[in-house]
Design an enzyme around this catalytic site. Structure first.
Site, PDB file in Angstrom:
ATOM      1  CB  SER A 100      63.667  11.230  -3.070  1.00  0.00           C
ATOM      2  OG  SER A 100      62.282  11.490  -3.100  1.00  0.00           O
ATOM      3  CE  LYS A 103      60.681   7.952  -1.958  1.00  0.00           C
ATOM      4  NZ  LYS A 103      61.785   8.861  -1.873  1.00  0.00           N
TER       5      LYS A 103
END
Length: 177
Positions: free
Chosen positions: A40, A86
């Protein structure tokens, strides 16, 4: 002679206990090693990268757009993973949207040289609540992030990813811009 050996053993035990305590305090409050389990955050971080996270920086300078954060996912994410990584894209009080492949903050596109590719799907507009941030993976089209489970409470952030120490050919400070 026996008392001399006993004194040496006691000194070693004191040293080991002190080292364990200092290590625990350092790992709990200052910095900790972690690794990347998914794609990700590509191309910035690859599967298997090992990082050092700073746990003090947010208490000193606060969270900024572009920071790569390690956090406990909120219950809305409904994930088994205990921690995620993230990039902070939106801050408390801002309105975020994604239109035609661009991320907009308060209607203005932001520069994102670190993403793998532009996001395919539109999103928002969404106003980020107080004491929360909006996080997204750099691999925008392969990331389960705030677009799906909502904003991240700042209290869920464990630390900021600062330094990659493995693999050795990629060793160095992480770019947060």
């Amino acid at each position: 002679m026996k008392s001399n050996i006993k004194a040496v053993i006691i000194d070693w035990v004191k040293t080991i206990v002190l080292a364990v305590i200092l290590s625990f305090v350092f790992r709990t409050y200052v910095a900790e090693a972690t690794w990347i389990p998914s794609e990700s955050m590509m191309p910035t971080l690859k599967v298997g990268d090992h990082l050092i996270m700073d746990k003090i920086v947010y208490k000193i300078e606060g969270i900024k757009r572009g920071d790569i954060v390690i956090f406990n996912p909120p219950p809305t994410a409904q994930l088994e993973e205990k921690v995620l990584i993230k990039r902070v894209v939106g801050l408390s009080g801002e309105t975020i949207s994604v239109k035609n492949g661009a991320v907009l903050i308060n209607g203005v596109p932001i520069e994102e040289p670190y993403i793998a590719e532009k996001p395919r799907d539109d999103f928002g507009p969404y106003r980020i609540p107080k004491d929360q941030v909006f996080v997204m993976g750099d691999n925008r089209n392969n990331s389960y992030d705030s677009r799906f489970w909502g904003p991240l409470p700042i209290s869920n952030i464990i630390g900021k990813a600062e330094f990659r120490y493995y693999p050795l050919n990629d060793i160095g400070m992480l770019n947060h811009n």
